[in-house]
Design an enzyme around this catalytic site. Structure first.
Site, PDB file in Angstrom:
ATOM      1  N   PHE A 149      80.465  36.618  -4.485  1.00  0.00           N
ATOM      2  CA  PHE A 149      81.386  37.750  -4.637  1.00  0.00           C
ATOM      3  C   PHE A 149      80.904  38.764  -5.655  1.00  0.00           C
ATOM      4  O   PHE A 149      81.300  39.927  -5.617  1.00  0.00           O
ATOM      5  CB  PHE A 149      82.788  37.246  -5.032  1.00  0.00           C
ATOM      6  CG  PHE A 149      82.931  36.931  -6.509  1.00  0.00           C
ATOM      7  CD1 PHE A 149      83.205  37.942  -7.426  1.00  0.00           C
ATOM      8  CD2 PHE A 149      82.781  35.639  -6.989  1.00  0.00           C
ATOM      9  CE1 PHE A 149      83.319  37.668  -8.784  1.00  0.00           C
ATOM     10  CE2 PHE A 149      82.898  35.355  -8.343  1.00  0.00           C
ATOM     11  CZ  PHE A 149      83.161  36.368  -9.242  1.00  0.00           C
ATOM     12  N   LYS A 173      76.488  36.158   5.890  1.00  0.00           N
ATOM     13  CA  LYS A 173      77.844  35.634   5.648  1.00  0.00           C
ATOM     14  C   LYS A 173      78.202  36.052   4.223  1.00  0.00           C
ATOM     15  O   LYS A 173      77.830  35.396   3.256  1.00  0.00           O
ATOM     16  CB  LYS A 173      77.846  34.104   5.799  1.00  0.00           C
ATOM     17  CG  LYS A 173      79.187  33.497   6.194  1.00  0.00           C
ATOM     18  CD  LYS A 173      80.317  33.770   5.230  1.00  0.00           C
ATOM     19  CE  LYS A 173      80.254  32.974   3.969  1.00  0.00           C
ATOM     20  NZ  LYS A 173      81.252  33.402   2.946  1.00  0.00           N
ATOM     21  N   GLU A 176      83.943  35.979   1.049  1.00  0.00           N
ATOM     22  CA  GLU A 176      85.244  36.301   1.651  1.00  0.00           C
ATOM     23  C   GLU A 176      86.132  37.068   0.670  1.00  0.00           C
ATOM     24  O   GLU A 176      87.175  37.579   1.051  1.00  0.00           O
ATOM     25  CB  GLU A 176      85.944  35.014   2.126  1.00  0.00           C
ATOM     26  CG  GLU A 176      86.340  34.020   1.035  1.00  0.00           C
ATOM     27  CD  GLU A 176      85.200  33.119   0.545  1.00  0.00           C
ATOM     28  OE1 GLU A 176      84.016  33.496   0.655  1.00  0.00           O
ATOM     29  OE2 GLU A 176      85.509  32.022   0.026  1.00  0.00           O
ATOM     30  N   SER A 226      77.193  29.540  -6.653  1.00  0.00           N
ATOM     31  CA  SER A 226      77.309  28.565  -7.743  1.00  0.00           C
ATOM     32  C   SER A 226      76.383  27.371  -7.502  1.00  0.00           C
ATOM     33  O   SER A 226      75.995  27.084  -6.358  1.00  0.00           O
ATOM     34  CB  SER A 226      78.762  28.098  -7.835  1.00  0.00           C
ATOM     35  OG  SER A 226      79.152  27.545  -6.605  1.00  0.00           O
ATOM     36  N   CYS A 281      75.470  36.710 -12.883  1.00  0.00           N
ATOM     37  CA  CYS A 281      74.653  35.505 -13.067  1.00  0.00           C
ATOM     38  C   CYS A 281      73.661  35.696 -14.192  1.00  0.00           C
ATOM     39  O   CYS A 281      73.102  34.733 -14.696  1.00  0.00           O
ATOM     40  CB  CYS A 281      73.919  35.166 -11.791  1.00  0.00           C
ATOM     41  SG  CYS A 281      72.756  36.446 -11.341  1.00  0.00           S
ATOM     42  N   GLU A 378      79.550  26.743 -16.950  1.00  0.00           N
ATOM     43  CA  GLU A 378      79.363  28.165 -16.667  1.00  0.00           C
ATOM     44  C   GLU A 378      80.768  28.770 -16.595  1.00  0.00           C
ATOM     45  O   GLU A 378      81.487  28.555 -15.616  1.00  0.00           O
ATOM     46  CB  GLU A 378      78.629  28.394 -15.334  1.00  0.00           C
ATOM     47  CG  GLU A 378      78.383  29.874 -15.082  1.00  0.00           C
ATOM     48  CD  GLU A 378      77.825  30.212 -13.693  1.00  0.00           C
ATOM     49  OE1 GLU A 378      78.152  29.517 -12.723  1.00  0.00           O
ATOM     50  OE2 GLU A 378      77.067  31.198 -13.610  1.00  0.00           O
TER      51      GLU A 378
END
Ligand code: NAD
Length: 493
Positions: A149, A173, A176, A226, A281, A378
């Site tokens: 995301f 993909k 969402e 992740s 990240c 994290e």
């Protein structure tokens, strides 16, 4: 309610499945749309569409494929604001930050437009008497990208620019949580002249991902997300015979030596710790203060945190937006209820304008115990930890013992210390007085350890290698006069 569709065969496609997933406006906390969740059958249709379109695309000349990338680059350039606003509206990051994301994505189209040069292969004349040997880079077929995301425009561009220009079909993909920008990019690719069917988008979640991993026509999978999901995708994908590169999470350390320019280091820590609300990240999540620098550094960071303006992406003065979802905001906030550090700035106490959105103000936690959850997890939010150590060697040990190895940075005026750090440190990307060392597109992006499963980094030269396979041709034009039967193993001398 607005429905966000798939993109298959060069157009938007309404799904046949019944599952719908909510897409929030993180600034208001309200559901603004629903995204379709692809079924296994819909994924199959997308893969089959890409498989059918790919041979003709592969046969298109290199200059034709590069031309599509040039046009795409120009169209993205012309739509920077539209892309940035759209992704901000679903992600929540400020529009200025989103524009930076688009700019870094654009670099990948620029790099990929150089494919005619980069895919040249090699040629060795006279490898043996009258024998030439040469290598060719050929596309894999259909490849898939599964993206997170936090960079809904840039990370897909990391993947599909190289994959497409190399002659592959592509199925994306997207996350969402902020899926709309994938459709805008798909439309820009169509307008760039990419033949219908070569690039497809299936919306959804695990069900769509599982179908991609099981599909024998998907030859390679690029994943960013992740660590637990990256590991599982790497394991399943490779078990199913696919080439996989799976980039995972991170815990990025910024080491500040006693001789560093402290105000500059504090500026960098705050920018890299709280930009995009810490949902990068490559965000700095741990400042490692070495020796006597700690007290002043913590004070300077705290002062700067007090000046950060938190607000909705639509607010032109906002520097930091909300988090992606209510559960994520609550999870990040819960770390501040735990033990293991001294809270210097407490984001729970801030009066955040912006109503019921997913806002959380920045926090600073000093004297963090490396055994505490502040350090071991994290957090992926606006909570910056400071770990105090005595020496350079202690700092290196801390970074190298950490299970993640995405990015790290050192702040110092000592060139020799910086050079030693770059030699010693076990991370894929290193900054010297640069807190977010995301490589430019003509290098490649990737971490070490639990930040990357697979062999090749993403985009740049490694990306082109990932999306092609090498064929080596050994060729002779025989002279019938010298031809003879020889059962020995071919020799070159
Ligand atoms: P995520 O792992 O939850 O989701 C990433 C993608 O995987 C999404 O498309 C999602 O739909 C899908 N997915 C989620 N759970 C799945 C499951 N169980 N099985 C199959 N697919 C699944 O990650 P996120 O929350 O979207 O993104 C944030 C994470 O991504 C952070 O950990 C961050 O560090 C990481 N990240 C890493 C990099 C990098 O380059 N290393 C870059 C950006 C983000």
């Amino acid at each position: 309610m607005r429905q966000i569709p798939h993109w298959i065969g060069g157009r938007e496609v309404a799904g046949t499945g019944t599952r719908r997933l909510p897409v929030f406006d993180p600034a208001t906390g309200e559901i603004q749309a629903e995204v379709l969740a692809a079924t296994a059958e819909e994924v199959r249709t997308a893969v089959e569409t890409a498989r059918a379109a790919q041979p003709a695309w592969r046969a298109a000349s290199l200059s034709r494929r590069a031309e599509v990338m040039f046009r795409f680059r120009d169209l993205v350039d012309g739509h920077r604001k539209e892309i940035a606003s759209l992704l901000s509206s679903e992600h929540g990051k400020t529009v200025a930050d989103a524009a930076g994301e688009v700019a870094r994505g654009l670099e990948n189209a620029e790099f990929a437009a150089g494919a005619p040069h980069l895919l040249k292969g090699g040629y060795s004349e006279q490898a043996a008497g009258g024998v030439d040997v040469y290598s060719i880079q050929q596309p894999l077929g259909v490849v898939a990208g599964i993206t997170p995301f936090n960079f809904p425009a840039m990370v897909p561009m990391w993947m599909f620019c190289n994959a497409l220009v190399a002659g592959n079909g592509f199925v994306l993909k997207p996350s969402e949580k902020d899926p709309s920008v994938s459709l805008l990019l798909a439309d820009l690719l169509r307008r760039s002249g990419l033949p219908d069917g070569v690039f497809n988008v299936v919306q959804g979640d695990k069900e769509a991902v599982d179908a991609l991993l099981a599909d024998p026509d998907v030859k390679a999978v690029s994943f960013v997300g992740s660590t637990p999901v990256a590991k599982s995708i790497y394991e399943t994908g490779t078990r199913n015979g696919k080439r996989v590169q799976a980039l995972g999470g991170a815990k990025n350390h910024m080491v500040v030596l006693p001789d560093a320019d402290v105000p500059a280091a504090a500026d960098a820590a705050v920018s890299a710790g709280f930009g995009s609300a810490g949902e990068r990240c490559m965000a700095v999540s741990v400042v490692v203060a070495v020796g006597a620098v700690a007290d002043t550094l913590v004070e300077e960071i705290a002062t700067r945190i007090g000046r950060i303006k938190v607000g909705a992406a639509s607010d032109p003065d906002a520097e930091m937006g909300p988090l992606i979802s209510a559960p994520h905001r609550d999870r990040v906030r819960s770390y501040l209820d735990g033990e293991g550090g001294e809270i210097v700035v407490d984001g729970r106490e801030a009066d955040i304008s912006g109503g019921p959105g997913f806002f959380l103000a920045p926090s600073l936690v000093d004297k963090v115990d490396p055994a505490s959850a502040y350090y071991t997890d994290e957090i992926f939010g606006p909570v910056l930890s400071v770990v105090r150590v005595d020496t350079y060697d202690d700092a290196v040990q801390l970074v190298n013992d950490n299970p993640w190895g995405n990015g790290t940075a050192i702040f110092t005026r000592d060139g020799g210390a910086a050079r030693q750090f770059q030699y010693d440190i076990e991370c894929g990307m290193v900054g010297v007085n640069v807190p977010i060392p995301v490589p430019v597109a003509y290098y490649s992006f990737g971490g070490w350890k639990a930040s990357l499963f697979g062999d090749l980094h993403m985009y740049g030269p490694d990306g082109l290698r990932f999306y092609t396979r090498t064929k080596v041709v050994t060729s002779r034009w025989p002279d019938p006069a010298t031809s003879e039967v020889d059962l020995g193993f071919p020799k070159v001398r």
